[in-house]
Scaffold this motif. Structure first.
Motif, PDB file in Angstrom:
ATOM      1  N   PHE A 102       0.691  -1.348   0.146  1.00  0.00           N
ATOM      2  CA  PHE A 102      -0.102  -0.007   0.021  1.00  0.00           C
ATOM      3  C   PHE A 102       0.910   1.291  -0.136  1.00  0.00           C
ATOM      4  CE2 PHE A 102      -2.197   3.645   2.037  1.00  0.00           C
ATOM      5  CZ  PHE A 102      -3.255   3.551   1.476  1.00  0.00           C
ATOM      6  N   ILE A 103       1.818   1.146   0.852  1.00  0.00           N
ATOM      7  CA  ILE A 103       2.955   2.483   0.775  1.00  0.00           C
ATOM      8  C   ILE A 103       3.469   2.699  -0.436  1.00  0.00           C
ATOM      9  CG2 ILE A 103       4.864   3.327   1.917  1.00  0.00           C
ATOM     10  CD1 ILE A 103       3.806   2.235   4.638  1.00  0.00           C
ATOM     11  N   GLU A 104       3.712   1.590  -1.035  1.00  0.00           N
ATOM     12  CA  GLU A 104       4.402   1.839  -2.445  1.00  0.00           C
ATOM     13  C   GLU A 104       3.274   2.449  -3.454  1.00  0.00           C
ATOM     14  OE1 GLU A 104       6.212  -2.053  -3.535  1.00  0.00           O
ATOM     15  OE2 GLU A 104       7.635  -1.826  -2.273  1.00  0.00           O
ATOM     16  N   VAL A 105       2.426   2.117  -3.462  1.00  0.00           N
ATOM     17  CA  VAL A 105       1.355   2.810  -4.253  1.00  0.00           C
ATOM     18  C   VAL A 105       1.168   4.275  -3.754  1.00  0.00           C
ATOM     19  CG1 VAL A 105      -1.105   2.922  -4.834  1.00  0.00           C
ATOM     20  CG2 VAL A 105       0.050   0.712  -4.645  1.00  0.00           C
ATOM     21  N   PHE A 106       0.852   4.401  -2.336  1.00  0.00           N
ATOM     22  CA  PHE A 106       0.390   5.699  -1.936  1.00  0.00           C
ATOM     23  C   PHE A 106       1.828   6.703  -2.162  1.00  0.00           C
ATOM     24  CE2 PHE A 106       0.957   8.999   1.303  1.00  0.00           C
ATOM     25  CZ  PHE A 106      -0.455   9.584   1.116  1.00  0.00           C
ATOM     26  N   TYR A 107       3.067   6.461  -1.605  1.00  0.00           N
ATOM     27  CA  TYR A 107       4.005   7.096  -1.744  1.00  0.00           C
ATOM     28  C   TYR A 107       4.631   7.472  -3.083  1.00  0.00           C
ATOM     29  CZ  TYR A 107       3.738   8.299   3.079  1.00  0.00           C
ATOM     30  OH  TYR A 107       3.330   8.596   4.458  1.00  0.00           O
ATOM     31  N   TYR A 108       5.246   6.116  -3.627  1.00  0.00           N
ATOM     32  CA  TYR A 108       6.049   5.954  -4.650  1.00  0.00           C
ATOM     33  C   TYR A 108       5.221   6.223  -5.974  1.00  0.00           C
ATOM     34  CZ  TYR A 108       9.342   4.202  -1.339  1.00  0.00           C
ATOM     35  OH  TYR A 108       9.875   4.069  -0.071  1.00  0.00           O
ATOM     36  N   GLU A 109       4.106   5.604  -6.191  1.00  0.00           N
ATOM     37  CA  GLU A 109       3.480   5.737  -7.546  1.00  0.00           C
ATOM     38  C   GLU A 109       2.742   7.176  -7.374  1.00  0.00           C
ATOM     39  OE1 GLU A 109       0.440   2.685  -8.712  1.00  0.00           O
ATOM     40  OE2 GLU A 109       1.822   0.963  -7.824  1.00  0.00           O
TER      41      GLU A 109
END
Length: 157
Positions: free
Chosen positions: A80-87
């Protein structure tokens, strides 16, 4: 496109309007909805500038949906954090058009991240931004990436 996010273009300005009552707590659908709007705006010739705002009159975003986050194991939270922050940051970086956060009400934690990740933040007089995680000894590390860019390294420190 997510039912939690509205994409409205008028006179060259796209309004991305979040609407996940009661507080725009960020779940995967809301995050993907905003990111999808950024991707769409990149190739939309009718869009010259973007405004990220909330349909809720007193809340911009309360941040990560804590009920959802408490149900995640470590791998799910990381995804989820990869979607929220990185993407989200990648989509903003590649957008190529100015993005303004119109903070009409309270912004907390990850909601502040969305605001400070934009090029310009315009906040209503009654808007408040804070990081409640500081009160329990947690460092909002991702937010600190943006603060020095906006306020300067020494002021941020």
């Amino acid at each position: 496109m997510s039912s939690l996010v509205e994409y409205k273009v008028s006179d060259g300005v796209l309004e991305i309007v979040m609407n996940r009552a009661p507080v725009n707590a960020i779940n995967l659908e809301l995050a993907r909805g905003v990111i999808d709007c950024y991707h769409r705006a990149r190739t939309d010739d009718a869009v010259r500038a973007v405004i990220l705002t909330s349909a809720l009159p007193t809340v911009f975003s309360a941040g990560l949906d804590l009920k959802l986050a408490s149900s995640f194991d470590g791998a799910a939270l990381r995804a989820f954090i990869e979607v929220f922050y990185y993407e989200m940051h990648e989509a903003l970086y590649r957008l190529g058009k100015p993005v303004i956060a119109a903070v009409n009400g309270h912004a907390r934690a990850a909601g502040v991240t969305w605001a400070v990740s934009t090029d310009i933040v315009i906040a209503a007089e009654e808007a408040q931004m804070d990081y409640p995680e500081i009160d329990v000894g947690l460092l909002p590390a991702m937010h600190l990436v943006h603060l020095p860019r906006v306020a300067g390294r020494h002021r941020a420190a």
